[in-house]
Design a protein around this motif. Sequence first.
Motif, PDB file in Angstrom:
ATOM      1  N   ILE A  25      -2.172  -9.030 -17.164  1.00  0.00           N
ATOM      2  CA  ILE A  25      -1.171 -10.610 -17.786  1.00  0.00           C
ATOM      3  C   ILE A  25      -1.287 -11.784 -16.955  1.00  0.00           C
ATOM      4  O   ILE A  25      -0.876 -11.729 -15.770  1.00  0.00           O
ATOM      5  CB  ILE A  25       0.085  -9.847 -17.824  1.00  0.00           C
ATOM      6  N   CYS A  26      -1.814 -12.659 -17.728  1.00  0.00           N
ATOM      7  CA  CYS A  26      -1.529 -13.995 -17.423  1.00  0.00           C
ATOM      8  C   CYS A  26      -1.697 -14.961 -18.744  1.00  0.00           C
ATOM      9  O   CYS A  26      -2.529 -14.864 -19.368  1.00  0.00           O
ATOM     10  CB  CYS A  26      -2.636 -14.252 -16.192  1.00  0.00           C
ATOM     11  N   ALA A  27      -0.812 -16.053 -18.701  1.00  0.00           N
ATOM     12  CA  ALA A  27      -0.820 -16.988 -19.712  1.00  0.00           C
ATOM     13  C   ALA A  27      -0.633 -18.503 -19.126  1.00  0.00           C
ATOM     14  O   ALA A  27       0.080 -18.646 -18.486  1.00  0.00           O
ATOM     15  CB  ALA A  27       0.236 -16.621 -20.868  1.00  0.00           C
ATOM     16  N   GLU A  28      -1.338 -19.261 -19.739  1.00  0.00           N
ATOM     17  CA  GLU A  28      -1.218 -20.705 -19.361  1.00  0.00           C
ATOM     18  C   GLU A  28      -0.686 -21.576 -20.734  1.00  0.00           C
ATOM     19  O   GLU A  28      -0.899 -21.431 -21.721  1.00  0.00           O
ATOM     20  CB  GLU A  28      -2.503 -21.269 -19.156  1.00  0.00           C
ATOM     21  N   VAL A  29       0.549 -22.304 -20.305  1.00  0.00           N
ATOM     22  CA  VAL A  29       1.078 -22.934 -21.256  1.00  0.00           C
ATOM     23  C   VAL A  29       1.042 -24.467 -20.679  1.00  0.00           C
ATOM     24  O   VAL A  29       1.373 -24.947 -19.739  1.00  0.00           O
ATOM     25  CB  VAL A  29       2.620 -22.735 -21.515  1.00  0.00           C
ATOM     26  N   ILE A  36       2.197 -24.706 -17.091  1.00  0.00           N
ATOM     27  CA  ILE A  36       3.031 -23.624 -16.633  1.00  0.00           C
ATOM     28  C   ILE A  36       2.247 -22.134 -16.667  1.00  0.00           C
ATOM     29  O   ILE A  36       1.515 -22.014 -17.813  1.00  0.00           O
ATOM     30  CB  ILE A  36       4.431 -23.372 -17.454  1.00  0.00           C
ATOM     31  N   VAL A  37       2.351 -21.454 -15.820  1.00  0.00           N
ATOM     32  CA  VAL A  37       1.431 -20.417 -15.661  1.00  0.00           C
ATOM     33  C   VAL A  37       2.573 -19.086 -15.695  1.00  0.00           C
ATOM     34  O   VAL A  37       3.448 -19.076 -14.984  1.00  0.00           O
ATOM     35  CB  VAL A  37       0.545 -20.311 -14.367  1.00  0.00           C
ATOM     36  N   LEU A  38       2.286 -18.316 -16.616  1.00  0.00           N
ATOM     37  CA  LEU A  38       3.277 -16.962 -16.726  1.00  0.00           C
ATOM     38  C   LEU A  38       2.229 -15.733 -16.421  1.00  0.00           C
ATOM     39  O   LEU A  38       1.560 -15.432 -16.785  1.00  0.00           O
ATOM     40  CB  LEU A  38       3.519 -16.999 -18.201  1.00  0.00           C
ATOM     41  N   ASP A  39       2.871 -15.230 -15.021  1.00  0.00           N
ATOM     42  CA  ASP A  39       2.621 -14.077 -14.917  1.00  0.00           C
ATOM     43  C   ASP A  39       1.143 -14.359 -13.983  1.00  0.00           C
ATOM     44  O   ASP A  39       0.383 -15.040 -14.164  1.00  0.00           O
ATOM     45  CB  ASP A  39       2.408 -12.693 -15.453  1.00  0.00           C
ATOM     46  N   ALA A  40       0.603 -13.194 -13.066  1.00  0.00           N
ATOM     47  CA  ALA A  40      -0.417 -13.544 -12.222  1.00  0.00           C
ATOM     48  C   ALA A  40      -1.313 -12.213 -11.963  1.00  0.00           C
ATOM     49  O   ALA A  40      -1.631 -11.835 -11.043  1.00  0.00           O
ATOM     50  CB  ALA A  40       0.143 -13.864 -10.935  1.00  0.00           C
ATOM     51  N   GLY A  41      -1.474 -11.703 -13.166  1.00  0.00           N
ATOM     52  CA  GLY A  41      -2.331 -10.488 -13.329  1.00  0.00           C
ATOM     53  C   GLY A  41      -3.622 -11.057 -12.845  1.00  0.00           C
ATOM     54  O   GLY A  41      -4.139 -12.179 -12.743  1.00  0.00           O
ATOM     55  N   ALA A  66       6.976  -7.965 -10.287  1.00  0.00           N
ATOM     56  CA  ALA A  66       6.063  -7.684  -9.305  1.00  0.00           C
ATOM     57  C   ALA A  66       5.001  -6.466  -9.412  1.00  0.00           C
ATOM     58  O   ALA A  66       4.250  -6.304  -8.396  1.00  0.00           O
ATOM     59  CB  ALA A  66       6.581  -7.731  -7.835  1.00  0.00           C
ATOM     60  N   HIS A  67       5.134  -5.889 -10.459  1.00  0.00           N
ATOM     61  CA  HIS A  67       4.104  -4.745 -10.985  1.00  0.00           C
ATOM     62  C   HIS A  67       2.687  -5.376 -10.657  1.00  0.00           C
ATOM     63  O   HIS A  67       2.107  -6.445 -11.250  1.00  0.00           O
ATOM     64  CB  HIS A  67       4.251  -4.007 -12.107  1.00  0.00           C
ATOM     65  N   TYR A  68       1.668  -4.516 -10.198  1.00  0.00           N
ATOM     66  CA  TYR A  68       0.226  -4.836  -9.891  1.00  0.00           C
ATOM     67  C   TYR A  68      -0.526  -5.624 -11.146  1.00  0.00           C
ATOM     68  O   TYR A  68      -1.048  -6.537 -10.970  1.00  0.00           O
ATOM     69  CB  TYR A  68      -0.655  -3.491  -9.365  1.00  0.00           C
ATOM     70  N   ASP A  69      -0.024  -5.130 -12.209  1.00  0.00           N
ATOM     71  CA  ASP A  69      -0.568  -5.648 -13.260  1.00  0.00           C
ATOM     72  C   ASP A  69      -0.322  -7.185 -13.693  1.00  0.00           C
ATOM     73  O   ASP A  69      -0.817  -7.914 -14.532  1.00  0.00           O
ATOM     74  CB  ASP A  69      -0.599  -5.197 -14.905  1.00  0.00           C
ATOM     75  N   HIS A  70       0.922  -7.530 -12.860  1.00  0.00           N
ATOM     76  CA  HIS A  70       1.482  -8.832 -13.209  1.00  0.00           C
ATOM     77  C   HIS A  70       1.257  -9.879 -11.795  1.00  0.00           C
ATOM     78  O   HIS A  70       1.591 -11.100 -11.929  1.00  0.00           O
ATOM     79  CB  HIS A  70       2.988  -8.905 -13.401  1.00  0.00           C
ATOM     80  N   VAL A  71       0.797  -9.114 -10.858  1.00  0.00           N
ATOM     81  CA  VAL A  71       0.616 -10.096  -9.470  1.00  0.00           C
ATOM     82  C   VAL A  71      -0.918  -9.929  -8.813  1.00  0.00           C
ATOM     83  O   VAL A  71      -1.145 -10.535  -7.941  1.00  0.00           O
ATOM     84  CB  VAL A  71       1.527  -9.514  -8.359  1.00  0.00           C
ATOM     85  N   GLU A  72      -1.674  -8.905  -9.266  1.00  0.00           N
ATOM     86  CA  GLU A  72      -2.960  -8.628  -8.642  1.00  0.00           C
ATOM     87  C   GLU A  72      -4.088  -9.814  -8.661  1.00  0.00           C
ATOM     88  O   GLU A  72      -4.838  -9.630  -7.885  1.00  0.00           O
ATOM     89  CB  GLU A  72      -3.580  -7.584  -9.238  1.00  0.00           C
ATOM     90  N   GLY A  73      -3.647 -10.767  -9.399  1.00  0.00           N
ATOM     91  CA  GLY A  73      -4.775 -11.967  -9.258  1.00  0.00           C
ATOM     92  C   GLY A  73      -4.266 -12.902  -8.078  1.00  0.00           C
ATOM     93  O   GLY A  73      -5.223 -13.812  -7.615  1.00  0.00           O
TER      94      GLY A  73
END
Length: 269
Positions: A25-29, A36-41, A66-73
């Motif tokens: 998961i990661c999105a850019e607005v 604005i970046v949403l999440d850091a998967g 902070a689960h891995y799929d949202h921070v691993e990037g």
Amino acid sequence: MTFWGTRGTRMVTGDPFMRYGRKTICAEVRCGNRVIVLDAGSGLVPLGSAMMKNGIRRFDLLLTHAHYDHVEGIPFFEPFYDPGFTVNFWSGKLKGIRRTRDIVDGLMKEPYFPIRQEKFLADIRYRDVEDHAVIDLGDGIEVHTTRLHHPGGATGYRIEYGGKRFAFITDTTHAPGQRDTELVAFLKGVDALAYDCSYLDAEFPRFASFGHSTWEEAERLREAAGAGRVFGIHHMPFRDDAALDAISAQIEKDKGLCTVTKDGMKVTF
Ligand SMILES: [Zn+2]
Ligand SMILES: [Zn+2]
């Protein structure tokens, strides 16, 4: 906005997964010239490469949890190692951790990763946000927060800019047959939302304790809140392209306003 990563739980690879989400998961607005970046998967990594090329040097990063799929990037995000970048890095309260800085600290230390966050060269300003808060980002951008229903906690965000409102609601679960009046109020009249569509209603009883929601619940929420489009994210690792094609076809047949997201998908509203 651009969906850079739409897979939930973990990355996937291989032929059956080439067309939808492989990165997490990661999105850019984009709001005017603000980012604005949403999440850091893992979707954060190609976003970082794009920023290096396109001249973006300042942005806000909002973390749901902070689960891995949202921070691993984060450890592999090039802009953090570049002194030319200025970042406001926000997150809400999570079980077992109090500060945004501590999330990054826990992620980047031996023996899990050889580089500490002190090696980051960007000007990173860690910010901690409360539930039900309003953040004024300047330039007419407001961010509202809400608490989601997920093991360990998660924060939902609503971005308001230029008369448009977009909500980012992942990861979260629901109680079948019950209306989450707080979430409906939070989503009232939004132009679009990204929502945790991990499961189908038929699968939900098996996974009810996992902290995720369903495609059908997304549509029920959209209707109850009078919201515009829904972008379904957090595809489960067992959901290959054929399975997501089938969901997409079903949604079109039902004339729903849900869209199955793909990595790299750009939308404007
Ligand atoms: Zn997740
Ligand atoms: Zn999660």
